[in-house]
Design a protein around this motif. Structure first.
Motif, PDB file in Angstrom:
ATOM      1  N   GLN A  89      41.676  85.417  76.416  1.00  0.00           N
ATOM      2  CA  GLN A  89      41.796  83.996  75.953  1.00  0.00           C
ATOM      3  C   GLN A  89      41.198  83.992  74.525  1.00  0.00           C
ATOM      4  OE1 GLN A  89      39.810  82.408  79.879  1.00  0.00           O
ATOM      5  NE2 GLN A  89      40.338  80.623  78.417  1.00  0.00           N
ATOM      6  N   LEU A  90      40.124  84.863  74.182  1.00  0.00           N
ATOM      7  CA  LEU A  90      39.648  84.663  72.918  1.00  0.00           C
ATOM      8  C   LEU A  90      40.616  85.156  71.793  1.00  0.00           C
ATOM      9  CD1 LEU A  90      35.952  85.649  73.562  1.00  0.00           C
ATOM     10  CD2 LEU A  90      36.802  83.486  73.017  1.00  0.00           C
ATOM     11  N   ARG A  91      41.171  86.243  72.076  1.00  0.00           N
ATOM     12  CA  ARG A  91      42.013  86.953  71.121  1.00  0.00           C
ATOM     13  C   ARG A  91      43.268  86.091  70.695  1.00  0.00           C
ATOM     14  NH1 ARG A  91      41.665  92.696  70.787  1.00  0.00           N
ATOM     15  NH2 ARG A  91      40.814  93.624  72.701  1.00  0.00           N
ATOM     16  N   ASP A  92      43.491  84.939  71.506  1.00  0.00           N
ATOM     17  CA  ASP A  92      44.319  83.893  71.153  1.00  0.00           C
ATOM     18  C   ASP A  92      44.038  82.763  70.137  1.00  0.00           C
ATOM     19  OD1 ASP A  92      46.520  85.295  72.950  1.00  0.00           O
ATOM     20  OD2 ASP A  92      45.930  83.847  74.452  1.00  0.00           O
ATOM     21  N   VAL A  93      42.721  82.636  70.020  1.00  0.00           N
ATOM     22  CA  VAL A  93      42.283  81.615  69.230  1.00  0.00           C
ATOM     23  C   VAL A  93      41.249  82.045  68.249  1.00  0.00           C
ATOM     24  CG1 VAL A  93      42.190  80.056  71.510  1.00  0.00           C
ATOM     25  CG2 VAL A  93      40.317  81.254  71.007  1.00  0.00           C
ATOM     26  N   ALA A  94      40.560  83.322  68.185  1.00  0.00           N
ATOM     27  CA  ALA A  94      40.008  83.544  67.104  1.00  0.00           C
ATOM     28  C   ALA A  94      39.840  85.134  66.917  1.00  0.00           C
ATOM     29  CB  ALA A  94      38.378  83.319  67.511  1.00  0.00           C
ATOM     30  N   PRO A  95      39.421  85.617  65.602  1.00  0.00           N
ATOM     31  CA  PRO A  95      39.897  87.266  65.494  1.00  0.00           C
ATOM     32  C   PRO A  95      38.770  87.890  66.215  1.00  0.00           C
ATOM     33  CG  PRO A  95      39.451  85.808  63.308  1.00  0.00           C
ATOM     34  CD  PRO A  95      39.113  84.874  64.680  1.00  0.00           C
ATOM     35  N   VAL A  96      39.344  88.940  66.991  1.00  0.00           N
ATOM     36  CA  VAL A  96      38.507  89.772  67.820  1.00  0.00           C
ATOM     37  C   VAL A  96      38.806  91.125  67.081  1.00  0.00           C
ATOM     38  CG1 VAL A  96      38.067  90.890  69.800  1.00  0.00           C
ATOM     39  CG2 VAL A  96      38.529  88.349  69.957  1.00  0.00           C
ATOM     40  N   TYR A  97      37.955  91.859  66.603  1.00  0.00           N
ATOM     41  CA  TYR A  97      38.085  93.194  66.115  1.00  0.00           C
ATOM     42  C   TYR A  97      37.091  94.089  66.217  1.00  0.00           C
ATOM     43  CZ  TYR A  97      34.035  91.579  62.933  1.00  0.00           C
ATOM     44  OH  TYR A  97      33.041  91.035  62.583  1.00  0.00           O
ATOM     45  N   ALA A  98      37.423  95.543  66.345  1.00  0.00           N
ATOM     46  CA  ALA A  98      36.746  96.587  66.763  1.00  0.00           C
ATOM     47  C   ALA A  98      35.788  96.726  65.675  1.00  0.00           C
ATOM     48  CB  ALA A  98      37.738  97.882  66.735  1.00  0.00           C
ATOM     49  N   CYS A  99      34.593  97.347  66.094  1.00  0.00           N
ATOM     50  CA  CYS A  99      33.412  97.379  65.013  1.00  0.00           C
ATOM     51  C   CYS A  99      32.917  98.818  65.256  1.00  0.00           C
ATOM     52  CB  CYS A  99      32.486  96.166  65.085  1.00  0.00           C
ATOM     53  SG  CYS A  99      31.072  96.694  64.101  1.00  0.00           S
ATOM     54  N   ASP A 100      32.569  99.551  64.196  1.00  0.00           N
ATOM     55  CA  ASP A 100      31.797 100.792  64.565  1.00  0.00           C
ATOM     56  C   ASP A 100      30.356 100.627  63.992  1.00  0.00           C
ATOM     57  OD1 ASP A 100      32.492 101.126  61.730  1.00  0.00           O
ATOM     58  OD2 ASP A 100      33.766 102.925  61.856  1.00  0.00           O
ATOM     59  N   CYS A 101      29.844  99.587  63.776  1.00  0.00           N
ATOM     60  CA  CYS A 101      28.458  99.476  63.248  1.00  0.00           C
ATOM     61  C   CYS A 101      27.556  99.863  64.525  1.00  0.00           C
ATOM     62  CB  CYS A 101      28.248  98.029  62.802  1.00  0.00           C
ATOM     63  SG  CYS A 101      29.009  97.790  61.297  1.00  0.00           S
ATOM     64  N   SER A 102      26.467 100.437  64.042  1.00  0.00           N
ATOM     65  CA  SER A 102      25.362 100.527  64.941  1.00  0.00           C
ATOM     66  C   SER A 102      24.167  99.733  64.774  1.00  0.00           C
ATOM     67  CB  SER A 102      24.961 102.201  65.184  1.00  0.00           C
ATOM     68  OG  SER A 102      24.557 102.599  63.898  1.00  0.00           O
ATOM     69  N   ARG A 103      23.181  99.717  65.465  1.00  0.00           N
ATOM     70  CA  ARG A 103      21.878  99.105  65.139  1.00  0.00           C
ATOM     71  C   ARG A 103      21.088  99.780  63.758  1.00  0.00           C
ATOM     72  NH1 ARG A 103      18.570  98.486  71.049  1.00  0.00           N
ATOM     73  NH2 ARG A 103      19.877  97.278  71.966  1.00  0.00           N
ATOM     74  N   THR A 104      21.463 101.095  63.794  1.00  0.00           N
ATOM     75  CA  THR A 104      21.301 101.726  62.332  1.00  0.00           C
ATOM     76  C   THR A 104      21.848 101.134  61.188  1.00  0.00           C
ATOM     77  OG1 THR A 104      20.521 103.616  63.621  1.00  0.00           O
ATOM     78  CG2 THR A 104      20.840 103.981  61.218  1.00  0.00           C
ATOM     79  N   THR A 105      23.082 100.807  61.340  1.00  0.00           N
ATOM     80  CA  THR A 105      23.947 100.114  60.195  1.00  0.00           C
ATOM     81  C   THR A 105      23.156  98.803  59.918  1.00  0.00           C
ATOM     82  OG1 THR A 105      25.948 101.017  61.168  1.00  0.00           O
ATOM     83  CG2 THR A 105      26.260  99.305  59.446  1.00  0.00           C
ATOM     84  N   PHE A 106      22.663  98.128  60.959  1.00  0.00           N
ATOM     85  CA  PHE A 106      22.158  96.914  60.218  1.00  0.00           C
ATOM     86  C   PHE A 106      20.722  96.977  60.073  1.00  0.00           C
ATOM     87  CE2 PHE A 106      25.711  95.076  63.080  1.00  0.00           C
ATOM     88  CZ  PHE A 106      25.626  93.789  62.709  1.00  0.00           C
ATOM     89  N   ALA A 107      20.112  98.046  60.312  1.00  0.00           N
ATOM     90  CA  ALA A 107      18.991  98.149  59.964  1.00  0.00           C
ATOM     91  C   ALA A 107      18.650  98.637  58.380  1.00  0.00           C
ATOM     92  CB  ALA A 107      17.869  99.263  60.630  1.00  0.00           C
TER      93      ALA A 107
END
Length: 286
Positions: A89-107
């Protein structure tokens, strides 16, 4: 007549402690005060950390304390189909995308910029890079801009941006559906119209309301964020705190009523610890 519902939703990743007991007091107390059913939901979406032994123990401890749900236990792991359907359902109404970020990426991003990541997207720019959907990547949902507002039944009116911590992770790198995704899907399909939880989850409300809207739930549940039991250091209790674990308190010879009283006093429901019976809850929440 339609009867509303609230829920008690522990994760079987450890034993129950006094913080869970306090939450249960609020859940069952507010349910009694508002005429709602209580749904017992076992949130075992994390397949790596959930354990059957913890699942059995938390049911035993709840029964010992006297908490009886109107429905459940319902386990997320019993059927992953609702989450797959919601993702479609979400794919039909908003962008859904793959992400290879980890917690380390955010930190690393936070350390470099002196503040946590905020706003749409993610530090790795995965949506623009078009990361392939693979077993080692997570899935994120773009929640969109603007704000969501709600009236917390204890804390009053709040407004917040749903993407304050970035786009919502709906499936992690281990293939697990995430907590903020599962609870919105489950609350909608299980008829939950009152969410009772600790005030540490207040910041999760805006993204969950927005996610609900994207899943065609225009009328979000009511929210009640209650006080937490905290250690002297100010940090909240965790499942590793053996001195406040229900099993440890039982082993020390405390009665169920004494444990309920300890939890109630720790969050200010009663002035000081004393044996408390579940039959007393309607009076506390009248």
């Amino acid at each position: 007549m339609v009867v509303g519902a609230t829920r008690f939703a522990p994760a079987p990743t450890g034993y129950l402690h006094l913080g869970h007991v306090a939450n249960a007091l609020y859940v069952w107390g507010l349910a009694a005060a508002t005429g709602r059913r209580v749904v017992l939901r076992i949130e075992d979406h994390d397949r790596q950390r959930s354990r059957a032994a913890f699942d059995a123990a938390l049911l035993e401890d709840l029964a010992w304390l006297g908490f009886a749900a109107d429905d459940g236990p319902l386990r997320q792991s019993a059927d992953w189909t609702p989450y797959e359907t919601a993702l479609g359902q979400l794919r039909d109404v908003a962008p859904v995308y793959a992400c290879d970020c980890s917690r380390t990426t955010f930190a690393d991003w936070a350390r470099e910029h002196g503040r946590p990541w905020s706003g749409s997207g993610c530090p790795g720019g995965c949506r623009d890079r078009v990361v392939a959907e693979a077993s080692a990547s997570g899935l994120r949902l773009a929640l969109g801009e603007g704000e969501e507002s709600w009236h917390d039944l204890r804390l009053g009116t709040h407004r917040d941006a749903p993407d304050r911590e970035g786009d919502l992770l709906v499936r992690d790198r281990n293939g697990n559906w995430t907590y903020p995704f599962c609870v919105v899907v489950d609350d909608q399909r299980q008829g939950i119209d009152l969410v009772v939880r600790g005030e540490d989850l207040l910041d999760a409300t805006a993204p969950q309301i927005r996610l609900g809207r994207l899943l065609a739930r225009d009328d979000p549940p009511a929210f009640y964020h209650h006080p937490l039991i905290r250690k002297p250091s100010g940090t909240k209790l965790s499942k590793s705190d053996g001195d406040t674990g229900v099993r440890d308190l039982r082993a020390r010879g405390l009665s169920a009523e004494a444990v309920l009283g300890e939890a109630a006093a720790a969050v200010g429901l009663i002035e000081r610890p004393r044996p408390l019976a579940l039959a007393d809850l309607p009076e506390l929440f009248a």
